[in-house]
Design an enzyme around this catalytic site. Sequence first.
Site, mmCIF file in Angstrom:
data_model
loop_
_atom_site.group_PDB
_atom_site.id
_atom_site.type_symbol
_atom_site.label_atom_id
_atom_site.label_comp_id
_atom_site.label_asym_id
_atom_site.label_seq_id
_atom_site.Cartn_x
_atom_site.Cartn_y
_atom_site.Cartn_z
ATOM 1 N N GLY A 84 51.370 37.620 39.316
ATOM 2 C CA GLY A 84 52.403 36.632 39.586
ATOM 3 C C GLY A 84 53.777 37.108 39.169
ATOM 4 O O GLY A 84 53.965 38.228 38.660
ATOM 5 N N ASP A 127 42.576 41.548 28.393
ATOM 6 C CA ASP A 127 43.712 42.321 28.894
ATOM 7 C C ASP A 127 44.791 42.449 27.806
ATOM 8 O O ASP A 127 45.985 42.367 28.086
ATOM 9 C CB ASP A 127 44.298 41.674 30.146
ATOM 10 C CG ASP A 127 45.222 42.625 30.909
ATOM 11 O OD1 ASP A 127 45.089 43.851 30.741
ATOM 12 O OD2 ASP A 127 46.081 42.132 31.680
#
Length: 483
Positions: free
Chosen positions: A23, A132
């Site tokens: 995004g 992550d």
Amino acid sequence: MKAGDLVGGKYRLARRLGQGAMGVVWEAVHEMTSRHVAVKLIVNATDNLRRRLLREARAAGQIAHRNVVEVYDVGETAEEDPFLVMQLLSGDTLYGYVKRDGRMDLARALPIARDVGRALAAAHAQGIIHRDLKPANVFLHREPGATEELVKVLDFGLCKPMGAEEMLTAPGGLLGSPAYMSPEQIAGAPDLDPRSDIWSYGVLMFELFAGQRPFAGRGPDLIHAVLTAPIPRLRDVMPGIDPTLDEIIAGCIVRDKRARIASAAEIVARLETLTERLRNAGPHTSSEDGDEGGLAVTMVYRPGMSGPPSASPPPSHKVAKTIPLAAFTGNPLPGAPAPMKEAPGPPPSYPRGAPPSQPEPPRSAPQGSWPGVSPQPAPLGMPVPQGTAPLQRLPEAQMATWGAPNPQAPPPQSWQAMTGQNQAVMPHPPMQPAAPERRWIGFVILAIGVLTLVGVLAWIGLSGGRPPAPPAPVAPPAVPASR
């Protein structure tokens, strides 16, 4: 989307802040409250990405920790794509700092590493695995008026609730950053647990303290290194690193997850102890790159001496080198007076046991000083002696040895330069004050003499200045004649 667009009917986009794989983030202003926020929108929305964004919103809202970015709202655009409204941060990511400045100072890096662990511990306590964790997802936020940075862990888009069967990774694909992913995550193991984040946490700390990642390369070479290459130790890159910190990171980067440190909370506790110890020890000073840890001092000594002067520099300085005075041919040191001229002839000697001193500059002699004696400067903070006092005569033996050379006396030094300042050294024998007992004996003798003289003068005055008449002879008594 562009600046000026209205998102969700109430957030006006102002400027673009950044973009990731999933995004793009904009700064926006709430139309009703004028509050500045960060709005995260999906790029090339798919059903998979929509579910990830909603999962990130739920995870961030569920953790609710000061070291995790706060999510204010969730909405949909006119195209029915979800978006997140988050706290607007000011500063830069940890990736930006490391890329620009290299490794951080230990005093600054330790609290950052500790706060990242606090965010992980809070997520694991809620059953959430980040998957992550990397420097690009750690933001160093500085609030208005605050003096310290606040660590914020971002982007839980790849997070996975422990025990969840849903797989949001595309078949045959690998989402994440292989440089920070655990070996089991690279291998695609379905049963990931918090120990996968512990590996990523160790790699992040390695880069934070060393300024480089433990595994180099790109693409397949990087993956091969993570899976098979020897695991470096932090002490190999930074020999002077604290052994405790080296052990913590080595306990995180272990391929067998069963041998890794079990929890982020344990790492945080050990880092907290190390941070407190560093805080109590004072500012950290590194000596790896030739840092002297203070101002370097060049000591200049007089030619003919056996070596540099024995005078020690101030404790906050270190001697960088010594130079014989004869080798100095340039301009005088800044602020240094002209070298003093030595008097002709041999240097004066000292009484046995009386070392040379370093007096203050000569002062004018006070009135009433002792005749024939050079005035001595008073010790620092002591008044200059005034008035007169009788000088006791020295014994003949001491006067005979006064000018004799002293074989044990050190060679006189007439000039030194230390820390860029000249110190004049004018050796002379120090004045030995008379013992108190001798002064009292002198005063008593003087008083007796004065009283005797006064008595004699008074007796002469009373007798009119004439000697007394001799006494009249006394006639012997008459002896009667015998019959």
